[in-house]
Design an enzyme around this catalytic site. Structure first.
Site, mmCIF file in Angstrom:
data_model
loop_
_atom_site.group_PDB
_atom_site.id
_atom_site.type_symbol
_atom_site.label_atom_id
_atom_site.label_comp_id
_atom_site.label_asym_id
_atom_site.label_seq_id
_atom_site.Cartn_x
_atom_site.Cartn_y
_atom_site.Cartn_z
ATOM 1 N N GLU A 80 17.629 44.818 53.694
ATOM 2 C CA GLU A 80 17.641 44.775 55.075
ATOM 3 C C GLU A 80 16.573 43.807 55.838
ATOM 4 O O GLU A 80 15.751 43.561 54.936
ATOM 5 C CB GLU A 80 17.424 46.262 55.691
ATOM 6 C CG GLU A 80 18.624 47.237 55.135
ATOM 7 C CD GLU A 80 19.572 46.958 55.977
ATOM 8 O OE1 GLU A 80 20.060 46.064 56.691
ATOM 9 O OE2 GLU A 80 20.322 48.284 56.112
ATOM 10 N N HIS A 82 21.504 41.183 56.437
ATOM 11 C CA HIS A 82 21.261 41.644 55.172
ATOM 12 C C HIS A 82 22.404 40.955 54.291
ATOM 13 O O HIS A 82 23.369 40.787 54.583
ATOM 14 C CB HIS A 82 21.088 43.065 55.135
ATOM 15 C CG HIS A 82 22.446 43.864 55.377
ATOM 16 N ND1 HIS A 82 22.740 44.764 56.068
ATOM 17 C CD2 HIS A 82 23.851 43.838 54.680
ATOM 18 C CE1 HIS A 82 24.095 45.407 56.018
ATOM 19 N NE2 HIS A 82 24.491 44.605 55.107
ATOM 20 N N ASP A 134 24.907 46.522 44.675
ATOM 21 C CA ASP A 134 24.195 47.630 45.057
ATOM 22 C C ASP A 134 25.008 48.841 44.817
ATOM 23 O O ASP A 134 26.109 49.059 44.674
ATOM 24 C CB ASP A 134 23.526 47.432 46.559
ATOM 25 C CG ASP A 134 24.944 46.848 47.416
ATOM 26 O OD1 ASP A 134 25.976 46.696 46.814
ATOM 27 O OD2 ASP A 134 24.611 46.288 48.548
ATOM 28 N N ASP A 184 23.083 42.551 60.549
ATOM 29 C CA ASP A 184 21.695 42.341 60.807
ATOM 30 C C ASP A 184 21.022 41.180 59.741
ATOM 31 O O ASP A 184 19.833 40.909 59.800
ATOM 32 C CB ASP A 184 20.912 43.590 60.835
ATOM 33 C CG ASP A 184 21.046 44.233 59.198
ATOM 34 O OD1 ASP A 184 21.717 43.591 58.577
ATOM 35 O OD2 ASP A 184 20.565 45.186 59.093
#
Ligand code: F6R
Length: 260
Positions: free
Chosen positions: A143, A138, A67, A136
């Site tokens: 996400e 991810h 990313d 979280d």
């Protein structure tokens, strides 16, 4: 999914580095999928050591970053392209041009994402993908609520991820809001995935993604469908795992000849 629980992050390093050494010995022109963030740094340091002291070579290999933030100027210390060069690839012998990442400065970001995804597919696909996990759940910057079939695309970071990553910037205001990220569908095409999780703040995500239902709310739960995923976590990140003892027993009884 194989779950390996180690006492500390340091104990994870040889296990994961051995997977790289084995792959590069068998397939010197392997395609490596690289993650940024703090989690893989110990592994990268060990690979650099093996390169310098044991001749582990990346000269024929190629790599793809997961990313990239959108809009950070070229050479910004926290741009993932800069990060991976500084922390890993510039310290070993990758050929110029062999280290790729999404172009977060492209004029047409949507097209840049499609082109990057196609480039990964055209390379023959990733042999070994290393992943960190967000608090979280991810993976890359997929996400919660990301499509589990998604491809490389433009995404908006959650405020939690921006807050988690603010430690690398002067303040949260410096953390970009947009990113380009490989999709979950893209990541799932890697032949072997190694996901690392260290520290107590990953314990909920590790539990939900490994032992909970497969759901977009916990993106890493998609890995339960992958045929060859190894999860390596320290005791702190493993503290909420219900099958903790089973994972420990399975790993301790694994035959010496069988690698991850
Ligand atoms: C990094 C990435 C992220 C991180 C994750 C964990 O390329 O894609 O998914 O792996 O945010 O970050 P750290 O390792 O800093 O806890």
């Amino acid at each position: 999914m194989e779950v390996v629980i180690v006492d500390t992050p340091t104990d994870a390093v040889p296990i994961v580095a051995d997977a790289y050494s084995k792959l590069l010995t068998e397939k010197p022109d392997a395609i490596l999928g690289l993650a940024t963030g703090s989690t893989p740094l110990g592994v990268y340091k060990e690979l650099i050591r093996r390169h310098k002291e044991q001749g582990l070579s990346f000269a024929q290999a190629r790599s793809f970053n997961l990313d990239e933030y959108v809009g950070l100027p070229e050479g910004h210390p926290e741009a993932y392209a800069t990060f991976i060069r500084r922390e890993f690839t510039d310290q070993v012998d990758f050929r110029p041009g062999a280290v790729k990442g999404p172009n977060g400065l492209a004029e047409d970001l949507l097209q840049a994402a499609i082109d990057y995804d196609n480039e990964i597919v055209d390379s023959g696909g990733i042999d070994l993908q290393i992943l960190g996990i967000g608090s979280d759940g991810h993976i890359a910057f997929n996400e919660p609520m990301s499509s589990l079939g998604s491809r490389t695309r433009l995404k908006t970071l959650t405020e939690q991820t921006r807050a988690d990553n603010a430690r690398f910037f002067d303040s949260i205001d410096g953390v970009p809001r947009l990113c380009l990220t490989q999709g979950i569908g893209t990541i799932m095409e890697a032949r072997h995935i190694v996901m690392l999780g260290f520290g107590e703040n990953k314990a909920d995500a590790v539990h939900a993604c490994i032992e909970g239902p497969i759901m977009a709310k916990w993106p890493a739960s998609a890995l339960q469908l992958h045929p060859h995923t190894t999860v390596v976590v320290d005791e702190a990140a493993a503290s909420r795992l219900e099958e903790h003892d089973y994972y420990k027993t399975t790993w301790s009884k694994k035959p010496d000849w069988q690698s991850i």
